[in-house]
Design a protein around this motif. Structure first.
Motif, PDB file in Angstrom:
ATOM      1  N   ASP A  29     -34.610 -47.868-132.896  1.00 53.80           N
ATOM      2  CA  ASP A  29     -35.077 -48.177-134.018  1.00 53.80           C
ATOM      3  C   ASP A  29     -35.379 -49.480-134.072  1.00 53.80           C
ATOM      4  N   GLY A  30     -36.524 -50.019-134.774  1.00 49.72           N
ATOM      5  CA  GLY A  30     -36.950 -51.424-134.831  1.00 49.72           C
ATOM      6  C   GLY A  30     -37.422 -51.841-133.541  1.00 49.72           C
ATOM      7  N   PHE A  31     -37.529 -51.160-132.343  1.00 50.78           N
ATOM      8  CA  PHE A  31     -37.844 -51.500-131.280  1.00 50.78           C
ATOM      9  C   PHE A  31     -38.967 -50.886-130.522  1.00 50.78           C
ATOM     10  N   ASP A  83     -46.941 -56.574-129.627  1.00 49.36           N
ATOM     11  CA  ASP A  83     -46.642 -56.233-131.036  1.00 49.36           C
ATOM     12  C   ASP A  83     -46.500 -54.934-131.326  1.00 49.36           C
ATOM     13  N   ARG A  84     -46.334 -54.465-132.465  1.00 48.78           N
ATOM     14  CA  ARG A  84     -46.334 -53.296-133.227  1.00 48.78           C
ATOM     15  C   ARG A  84     -47.528 -52.222-132.669  1.00 48.78           C
ATOM     16  N   GLY A  85     -47.155 -51.393-132.041  1.00 53.72           N
ATOM     17  CA  GLY A  85     -48.538 -50.260-131.697  1.00 53.72           C
ATOM     18  C   GLY A  85     -48.760 -50.428-130.147  1.00 53.72           C
ATOM     19  N   VAL A  86     -48.199 -51.545-129.544  1.00 51.22           N
ATOM     20  CA  VAL A  86     -48.726 -51.995-128.258  1.00 51.22           C
ATOM     21  C   VAL A  86     -47.886 -50.801-127.270  1.00 51.22           C
ATOM     22  N   VAL A  87     -48.624 -50.575-126.138  1.00 49.57           N
ATOM     23  CA  VAL A  87     -47.980 -49.577-125.277  1.00 49.57           C
ATOM     24  C   VAL A  87     -47.883 -50.392-123.907  1.00 49.57           C
ATOM     25  N   GLY A  88     -46.616 -50.269-123.504  1.00 51.71           N
ATOM     26  CA  GLY A  88     -46.096 -50.932-122.140  1.00 51.71           C
ATOM     27  C   GLY A  88     -45.687 -50.134-121.067  1.00 51.71           C
ATOM     28  N   PHE A 111     -42.577 -50.326-132.012  1.00 54.98           N
ATOM     29  CA  PHE A 111     -42.287 -49.936-133.297  1.00 54.98           C
ATOM     30  C   PHE A 111     -42.469 -51.151-134.104  1.00 54.98           C
ATOM     31  N   ALA A 112     -42.179 -52.398-133.543  1.00 51.97           N
ATOM     32  CA  ALA A 112     -42.325 -53.769-133.951  1.00 51.97           C
ATOM     33  C   ALA A 112     -42.483 -54.879-133.008  1.00 51.97           C
ATOM     34  N   PRO A 113     -42.701 -56.064-133.359  1.00 51.72           N
ATOM     35  CA  PRO A 113     -43.059 -57.153-132.117  1.00 51.72           C
ATOM     36  C   PRO A 113     -41.561 -57.291-131.195  1.00 51.72           C
ATOM     37  N   GLY A 114     -42.019 -57.311-130.118  1.00 51.08           N
ATOM     38  CA  GLY A 114     -40.868 -57.718-129.064  1.00 51.08           C
ATOM     39  C   GLY A 114     -41.337 -58.669-128.427  1.00 51.08           C
ATOM     40  N   PRO A 115     -41.499 -60.129-128.678  1.00 49.47           N
ATOM     41  CA  PRO A 115     -41.944 -61.136-128.001  1.00 49.47           C
ATOM     42  C   PRO A 115     -41.098 -61.351-126.882  1.00 49.47           C
ATOM     43  N   PHE A 116     -39.822 -60.927-126.759  1.00 47.00           N
ATOM     44  CA  PHE A 116     -39.000 -61.047-125.421  1.00 47.00           C
ATOM     45  C   PHE A 116     -39.631 -60.405-124.333  1.00 47.00           C
ATOM     46  N   LEU A 117     -40.592 -59.254-124.376  1.00 49.96           N
ATOM     47  CA  LEU A 117     -41.197 -58.618-123.274  1.00 49.96           C
ATOM     48  C   LEU A 117     -42.508 -59.329-122.837  1.00 49.96           C
ATOM     49  N   ASN A 118     -42.899 -60.331-123.673  1.00 51.19           N
ATOM     50  CA  ASN A 118     -44.347 -60.815-123.359  1.00 51.19           C
ATOM     51  C   ASN A 118     -44.270 -61.355-121.748  1.00 51.19           C
ATOM     52  N   GLY A 119     -45.227 -61.058-121.183  1.00 56.87           N
ATOM     53  CA  GLY A 119     -45.275 -61.492-119.621  1.00 56.87           C
ATOM     54  C   GLY A 119     -44.353 -61.071-118.793  1.00 56.87           C
ATOM     55  N   GLU A 163     -48.376 -43.562-137.680  1.00 56.23           N
ATOM     56  CA  GLU A 163     -47.203 -43.002-138.871  1.00 56.23           C
ATOM     57  C   GLU A 163     -46.449 -42.047-137.823  1.00 56.23           C
ATOM     58  N   VAL A 164     -47.061 -41.295-137.003  1.00 61.20           N
ATOM     59  CA  VAL A 164     -46.521 -40.131-136.077  1.00 61.20           C
ATOM     60  C   VAL A 164     -45.674 -40.838-135.279  1.00 61.20           C
ATOM     61  N   VAL A 165     -45.726 -42.030-134.719  1.00 62.25           N
ATOM     62  CA  VAL A 165     -44.943 -42.729-133.832  1.00 62.25           C
ATOM     63  C   VAL A 165     -43.820 -43.236-134.413  1.00 62.25           C
TER      64      VAL A 165
END
Length: 182
Positions: A68-70, A109-114, A132-140, A153-155
């Motif tokens: 949740d929130g991630f 950011d929210r909605g990005v697929v990695g 679900f929400a931004p996760g800047p610690f994943l950037n790069g 909304e389904v996600v």
């Protein structure tokens, strides 16, 4: 010179996909999610995802790790099929080789697929996650392969896991079908 040859080779190759349509069902989410794939950002990862989707490998695969929130993680085509031993879900991949990282400057950011991976940056295979929400610690640090363009909304409704690792207990939500779109 090798870099130029690779770029020319990629430019000459026909595009495999521009997106995915994911039909999700379960106790939490029920509906369609559309994803725009970033072929220009992560061509090798996108090609692998598109090939697995075209083969039907993702059909019936569960969301095994949902925090949740991630993010919500899925794509374990080896151990993550509905009806299998869910204790193994998240430990497998496909019979295709792992991929060399294709990091970019796109933010998580929210909605990005990695692409999910182990500690090695060059270990992504079939598993992916949706933010679900931004996760800047994943950037790069993880390869971005696309973004949700419809059905967020389904996600948001995907059944959440428990504990720090987000393991889904009971019946997880499942990708009933994953279709490659033009």
């Amino acid at each position: 010179m090798r870099k130029l040859a690779l770029v020319l080779s990629l430019m000459a190759s026909p595009a495999l996909a521009t997106g995915l349509q994911i039909e999700i069902a379960g106790e939490g989410a029920n509906g369609t999610v559309t994803v725009d794939l970033f072929e220009d950002v992560a061509p090798n990862h996108v090609a692998q995802i598109a090939a697995l989707a075209a083969e039907g490998a993702y059909d019936g695969v569960v969301f095994h790790r949902v925090i949740d929130g991630f993010m919500a993680q899925t794509g374990d085509v080896e151990f993550g099929k509905l009806g299998g031993d869910m204790r193994m879900a998240g430990r497998g991949g496909s019979d295709r080789p792992d991929l060399k990282a294709e990091f970019s400057d796109i933010n998580y950011d929210r909605g990005v697929v990695g692409m999910a991976r182990s500690q090695s940056p060059d270990s992504a295979n079939s598993q992916f996650f949706i933010m679900f929400a931004p996760g800047p610690f994943l950037n790069g640090q993880y390869t971005v392969v696309g973004e949700v363009t419809g059905g967020m909304e389904v996600v948001d409704a995907i059944k959440r896991g428990t504990g720090p690792n987000g393991a889904v207990i009971g019946a997880p939500d499942v990708m009933q079908s994953v279709t490659v779109t033009d």
